[in-house]
Design an enzyme around this catalytic site. Sequence first.
Site, short mmCIF file in Angstrom:
data_model
loop_
_atom_site.label_atom_id
_atom_site.label_comp_id
_atom_site.label_asym_id
_atom_site.label_seq_id
_atom_site.Cartn_x
_atom_site.Cartn_y
_atom_site.Cartn_z
N GLU A 45 -65.43 121.57 3.46
CA GLU A 45 -64.95 120.87 4.50
C GLU A 45 -64.22 121.56 5.45
O GLU A 45 -64.33 121.38 6.89
CB GLU A 45 -63.75 120.16 3.72
CG GLU A 45 -62.76 118.95 4.68
CD GLU A 45 -63.73 117.87 5.22
OE1 GLU A 45 -64.88 118.05 5.11
OE2 GLU A 45 -63.09 117.24 6.19
N ARG A 95 -68.20 106.37 19.29
CA ARG A 95 -69.35 106.20 18.69
C ARG A 95 -70.33 106.78 19.61
O ARG A 95 -71.78 106.88 19.38
CB ARG A 95 -69.81 104.73 18.74
CG ARG A 95 -68.95 104.02 17.87
CD ARG A 95 -69.24 102.56 17.95
NE ARG A 95 -70.76 101.94 17.40
CZ ARG A 95 -70.63 101.68 15.96
NH1 ARG A 95 -69.78 101.63 15.18
NH2 ARG A 95 -71.95 101.41 15.71
N GLU A 144 -67.61 121.78 13.66
CA GLU A 144 -68.00 120.53 14.43
C GLU A 144 -66.88 120.51 15.57
O GLU A 144 -67.08 120.09 16.71
CB GLU A 144 -67.98 119.24 13.64
CG GLU A 144 -66.62 118.66 13.14
CD GLU A 144 -66.58 117.48 12.34
OE1 GLU A 144 -67.43 116.48 13.02
OE2 GLU A 144 -65.92 117.24 11.49
N LYS A 186 -69.20 109.28 15.76
CA LYS A 186 -68.28 109.03 14.50
C LYS A 186 -69.25 108.42 13.42
O LYS A 186 -69.53 108.48 12.50
CB LYS A 186 -67.37 108.32 14.85
CG LYS A 186 -66.49 108.34 13.73
CD LYS A 186 -64.86 107.94 13.96
CE LYS A 186 -64.01 108.20 12.83
NZ LYS A 186 -64.19 109.72 12.22
N TRP A 206 -74.85 107.17 22.89
CA TRP A 206 -75.13 108.40 22.24
C TRP A 206 -76.71 108.43 22.20
O TRP A 206 -77.60 107.71 21.73
CB TRP A 206 -74.88 108.45 20.80
CG TRP A 206 -75.09 109.60 19.91
CD1 TRP A 206 -74.10 110.84 19.97
CD2 TRP A 206 -76.31 110.22 19.19
NE1 TRP A 206 -74.49 111.79 19.29
CE2 TRP A 206 -75.72 111.41 18.78
CE3 TRP A 206 -77.28 109.56 18.87
CZ2 TRP A 206 -76.81 112.09 17.96
CZ3 TRP A 206 -78.19 110.06 18.09
CH2 TRP A 206 -77.88 111.47 17.55
N ASN A 241 -77.89 99.12 20.86
CA ASN A 241 -77.73 100.27 19.98
C ASN A 241 -78.94 100.47 19.06
O ASN A 241 -79.22 99.31 18.36
CB ASN A 241 -76.32 100.14 19.33
CG ASN A 241 -76.21 101.05 18.21
OD1 ASN A 241 -76.71 102.13 18.30
ND2 ASN A 241 -75.19 100.48 17.16
N GLY A 242 -79.60 101.56 18.89
CA GLY A 242 -80.64 101.51 17.61
C GLY A 242 -81.79 102.28 18.62
O GLY A 242 -81.83 102.93 19.53
N LYS A 268 -65.21 121.32 9.49
CA LYS A 268 -64.43 120.73 10.41
C LYS A 268 -64.26 122.11 11.51
O LYS A 268 -64.37 121.63 12.68
CB LYS A 268 -62.82 120.90 9.94
CG LYS A 268 -62.78 119.69 9.03
CD LYS A 268 -62.63 118.30 10.05
CE LYS A 268 -62.51 117.17 9.38
NZ LYS A 268 -63.67 116.56 8.85
N CYS A 328 -73.71 104.65 19.40
CA CYS A 328 -73.70 103.66 20.83
C CYS A 328 -72.57 102.56 20.39
O CYS A 328 -72.74 102.02 19.27
CB CYS A 328 -74.77 103.15 21.19
SG CYS A 328 -76.20 104.32 21.62
N HIS A 377 -73.27 137.26 -3.98
CA HIS A 377 -74.88 137.16 -4.29
C HIS A 377 -75.61 137.16 -2.85
O HIS A 377 -76.63 136.61 -2.84
CB HIS A 377 -75.22 135.90 -4.95
CG HIS A 377 -74.54 135.84 -6.44
ND1 HIS A 377 -74.96 136.95 -7.27
CD2 HIS A 377 -73.83 135.26 -7.09
CE1 HIS A 377 -74.42 136.82 -8.47
NE2 HIS A 377 -73.46 135.77 -8.34
O1 M6R Z 1 -68.91 107.34 8.26
P1 M6R Z 1 -69.26 108.24 7.15
O2 M6R Z 1 -68.22 108.45 6.29
O3 M6R Z 1 -70.54 107.75 6.35
O4 M6R Z 1 -69.63 109.43 7.94
C1 M6R Z 1 -70.34 110.70 7.46
C2 M6R Z 1 -70.33 111.81 8.16
O5 M6R Z 1 -71.06 111.69 9.41
C3 M6R Z 1 -68.76 112.45 8.55
O6 M6R Z 1 -68.13 112.43 7.57
C4 M6R Z 1 -68.85 113.49 9.68
O7 M6R Z 1 -69.21 114.74 8.84
C5 M6R Z 1 -67.68 113.75 10.19
N1 M6R Z 1 -67.81 114.07 11.49
C6 M6R Z 1 -66.72 114.95 9.72
O8 M6R Z 1 -65.51 115.27 10.34
#
Ligand code: M6R
Length: 608
Positions: free
Chosen positions: A481, A27, A488, A603, A74, A100-101, A485, A2, A504
């Site tokens: 990674e 956010r 997501e 984010k 969010w 927020n929270g 990507k 949020c 395995h």
């Molecule tokens: O702000 P942070 O680096 O702590 O965030 C960690 C993860 O939430 C963040 O890297 C997330 O996996 C991204 N969406 C990846 O692209």
Amino acid sequence: MCGIVGYVGEQSAVDVVVAGLRRLEYRGYDSAGVAILDGTTLQVERKAGKLANLDEVLANRSLPGTLGIGHTRWATHGPPNDANAHPHVDCAGAVAVVHNGTIENFEELVAGLGERGHARRSDTDTEAVAHLVEECYDGDLAAAVRTVCKQLEGSFVLVVAHRDEPGLIVAARRNLPLVIGLGDGENFVGSDVTAFIAHTRTARAVEQDQVVEVRRTGVQVTDLDGVVVEGETYHVDWDTDAAEKGGYEFFMLKEIQEQPDAVRDTLGGRLTPEGLLHLDELAMSDQDIRGIDQVVIIACGSSYHSGLVGKYAIERWCRLPVHVEMASEFRYRDPVVGRSTLVIAISQSGETADTLEALRHAREQRAWVLAVTNTIGSTISRESDAALYTRAGPEVAVASTKAVMAQLAAMYVVGLYLAQVRGTRDADEVRAHMHDLQEIPDLITELIGRMEPVRELARSLKDAQRVLFLGRHVGYPMALEGALKLKELAYISAEGFPAGEIKHGPIALIEQGTPVVILAPRHALQAKLINNIQEVRARGARTIVVATDGDDSVLPYADDVIWIPDTKSLLTPLLTIVPMQVLSAEVAAARGLDVDQPRNLAKSVTVE
Ligand code: M6R
């Protein structure tokens, strides 16, 4: 999660608040809303969905007033519909609240409010706050908010306006980020500085259980008992343009382009005239550094992958054991850390709840905690013993690119610095590695310039059901990674594996035509990787190989090749990551998806 904005000044509040929300939309984007106070008229507009939906509503409304609060959501309590969108109001429509929270005792509070005759109009925990403020208000909004905060359990940032206090907004914080922006004849609060950097660069972080009264003429911060507390301001040097798309279709594409600078800036200013590293930010004496007996890295998501690369570098250069832990698991298994453990908490946002709780646990065990974060003044940086800032600038796309790149650079620097101080690498070797690192930004620029074949490849993968990513050594974290990507952004089932592990079990996933991306830059383990490529190809995989320029050894086994420039094998993640980013963004775009705001994500993940 949020995003929250509050504004009191002389400009049109709705314009300032909505512009702030636009920068905070990363956010959360389940709904958005504003409350604008004009004299004693309080008007609220809110709408489910992205901010664009609220824009449409506002286009047909006139909301005069120079005081406003806003929210981008969010969802936690209640589905993302209009009724649950913030701001929430009390029974009389006199109080407007954004939050927020998570208020953990909200059911108990709501039950009490119901008994006392308050009608509930949403499923949210936030609405309870509006009704509680209504009950506590007797002409002093800040006092009412302080009283309410004492009744709340959980985490919150609240921003409240009351129609009987035309020049005042009141904000409060517990466990989640809140920053004050101090302007000239106008003041702001926001979830982070991007909410107001278009207007002021002077900021002050709000600490735990503090309440802020924001007026046009000034800001006063108190504790929950109303005792005034002083605090320090800081200057924000982020470039406002960096938080704009600058002609790119998506922030992510722009942020990929900004990676050479992210590395350059993160490496910058770290060398002494003798070419050795200095890392004053670590704030540890040489003696304490020599006394470290293990390193524990805690992080989530892509930051965790940067941590894994850090492990390879630190172990190689420092001969120290390094454990990389998913922060969400760390504190629940009674980890063995103590006085001689260096804990590195990596977080772009500096607000990730899992990482924050993990570092709090590590500090309770008396470990030394270094935050590696992109956000000055963030909670993780303030709660750590020391902070090393990555200098990637504001990252807006939910999928992290330039911030991860800067984290990788930072992990190499930390590894080399520890090695230098502990004497496990001599001065010449440190200089040589720094020289190699300093060449990376130009190599990234060159690599970004030749991504057209990757875009074409992405179009051909748009209907894939599943994609596997394989790597060995530092290629393994980058395989993770690449898979994260793609998941997501493109919502395609994707898994990353150490290439040697596939036989395995995971090899059973391969069917005729299953795309398998193999990170195979020139490396001592390359012969073994070539075996792995053959294994998957023999089972029908379409092999997409990331290889070093001029390395023909992979050609007989590759259906597609993505070429990258040559560098030292330990540093290859700084290059192999680029085509992974471009591939995922382009597959998502080819599928017609929102590259910057993938579904269900936010984010800054401030819930555990
Ligand atoms: O702000 P942070 O680096 O702590 O965030 C960690 C993860 O939430 C963040 O890297 C997330 O996996 C991204 N969406 C990846 O692209």
